[in-house]
Structure formats: structure tokens, C-alpha cells
Enzyme design. Structure first.
Site, mmCIF file in Angstrom:
data_model
loop_
_atom_site.group_PDB
_atom_site.id
_atom_site.type_symbol
_atom_site.label_atom_id
_atom_site.label_comp_id
_atom_site.label_asym_id
_atom_site.label_seq_id
_atom_site.Cartn_x
_atom_site.Cartn_y
_atom_site.Cartn_z
ATOM 1 N N HIS A 16 -2.113 -5.602 1.561
ATOM 2 C CA HIS A 16 -3.437 -6.203 1.348
ATOM 3 C C HIS A 16 -3.258 -7.622 0.836
ATOM 4 O O HIS A 16 -2.288 -7.911 0.133
ATOM 5 C CB HIS A 16 -4.226 -5.391 0.307
ATOM 6 N N TYR B 162 -12.234 -1.874 -4.216
ATOM 7 C CA TYR B 162 -12.809 -2.093 -2.881
ATOM 8 C C TYR B 162 -14.337 -2.017 -2.877
ATOM 9 O O TYR B 162 -14.936 -1.744 -1.837
ATOM 10 C CB TYR B 162 -12.224 -1.089 -1.887
ATOM 11 N N GLU C 199 -9.858 -10.456 -7.679
ATOM 12 C CA GLU C 199 -8.844 -9.403 -7.484
ATOM 13 C C GLU C 199 -7.691 -9.526 -8.490
ATOM 14 O O GLU C 199 -7.185 -8.520 -8.985
ATOM 15 C CB GLU C 199 -8.308 -9.454 -6.047
ATOM 16 N N LYS D 171 0.824 -1.215 0.000
ATOM 17 C CA LYS D 171 0.000 0.000 0.000
ATOM 18 C C LYS D 171 0.862 1.270 0.000
ATOM 19 O O LYS D 171 2.062 1.226 0.305
ATOM 20 C CB LYS D 171 -0.925 -0.031 1.216
ATOM 21 N N ASN E 124 -2.180 0.123 6.727
ATOM 22 C CA ASN E 124 -1.695 -1.133 7.294
ATOM 23 C C ASN E 124 -0.760 -1.880 6.344
ATOM 24 O O ASN E 124 -0.642 -3.097 6.401
ATOM 25 C CB ASN E 124 -2.880 -2.007 7.739
#
Ligand code: CMP
Length: 135
Positions: free
Chosen positions: A116, A50, A127, A10, A113
Site C-alpha cells: 500500500h 481504510y 496515514e 500487506k 496486492n
């Protein structure tokens, strides 16, 4: 069973120059990297990825963050790739993640975080197709 999963480094981790360390960990964990791209998603692309979270209160903020800078997407292959990558990342909230996991070491909040990973075979297929659609 050899499986595929979709991993993302990320924007927070890219900005902290952790890309190399995370990729090294992926290789040390026995994954084969069979796809890799650096991308800068626009807001619509982040929202599309998302979409499953579209009704959550964090959707706007999450998709702002995910379109705020470059990301690295990867297709990872290994025995039990989906669950193994989730173990390596640790709990979604870095404050709850086990010591030594990527999110515990590198994440700074439940949103920022660091990484993913797909959460099921169906999601992994969807995905991977989102970023690596066959022409
Ligand atoms: P990720 O594995 O990419 O999947 C959805 C993301 O939403 C998650 O990691 C977090 O970065 C983000 N997120 C933000 N707030 C929350 C929350 N309260 N619960 C779960 N995920 C959240």
C-alpha cells in the site's frame, strides 16, 4: 521536493516471506526509511485505516484481509516519495501492473496486492499520523 509517504507491506507478502525483498527494493530506490513497525491490526484498526473506503463493496473483505496477519508499516522519505512509491508498487490490480513493479511480481489479486502507499500529501500526513502519532 523531499516528501514522506506511508508504505505498508500487506499480510499476503509477509506470509510469502517477501518482507526482505521489498525492503531491499525500497532502499535500492533511494528511499530513507524513517519509521518501521510490524503490527497485527485488529478489525477495528483496519477499518479505521481504510475509513475512506467505508462505502465501497470491498470494505469488509479488505479489512478482514488487512487484519488477517502481520503487516509492516513504514515512513519513506525521498524526492517525490508519494508518486515514486506508487510507481514502484504499480497499478492497484496486479494484472494491470507494469512488469517489474512490486504488485506485478508479488500481488495475486486486486485485494491481495502486496503493498500500500499513500495517494496524496494530505493522505500521507493522515496515514503517517495513524501509525506514528507523536506522543
Ligand atoms: P490500497 O492501495 O491498499 O488501497 C485500497 C485497497 O482496497 C487497494 O489497495 C486494494 O487492495 C483494495 N481493493 C479491493 N478491491 C478493490 C477494487 N475493486 N478497487 C480498488 N481497490 C480495491
Amino acid at each position: 521536493m523531499v516528501e514522506k509517504t506511508l508504505a505498508i507491506i500487506k499480510p499476503d507478502a509477509i506470509k510469502k516471506k517477501l518482507t526482505g525483498k521489498i525492503i531491499q527494493r525500497i532502499e535500492d530506490e533511494g528511499f530513507k526509511i524513517s519509521g518501521l513497525k510490524m503490527l497485527h491490526l485488529n478489525k477495528e484498526e483496519a477499518k479505521g485505516f481504510y475509513i475512506i473506503h467505508k462505502d465501497k463493496q470491498f470494505y469488509e473483505s479488505l479489512t478482514d484481509f488487512m487484519s488477517s496477519g502481520e503487516i509492516v508499516t513504514m515512513v519513506l522519505e525521498r524526492e517525490d516519495a508519494i508518486s515514486h512509491w506508487r510507481q514502484v508498487m504499480g497499478a492497484t490490480d496486479p494484472a494491470l501492473a507494469e512488469p517489474g513493479t512490486l504488485r506485478q511480481m508479488f500481488g495475486s489479486s486486486i485485494e491481495r496486492n502486496a503493498a500500500h502507499g499513500s495517494d496524496s500529501p494530505t493522505t500521507a500526513e493522515w496515514e503517517i499520523n495513524y501509525f506514528y502519532k507523536k506522543e
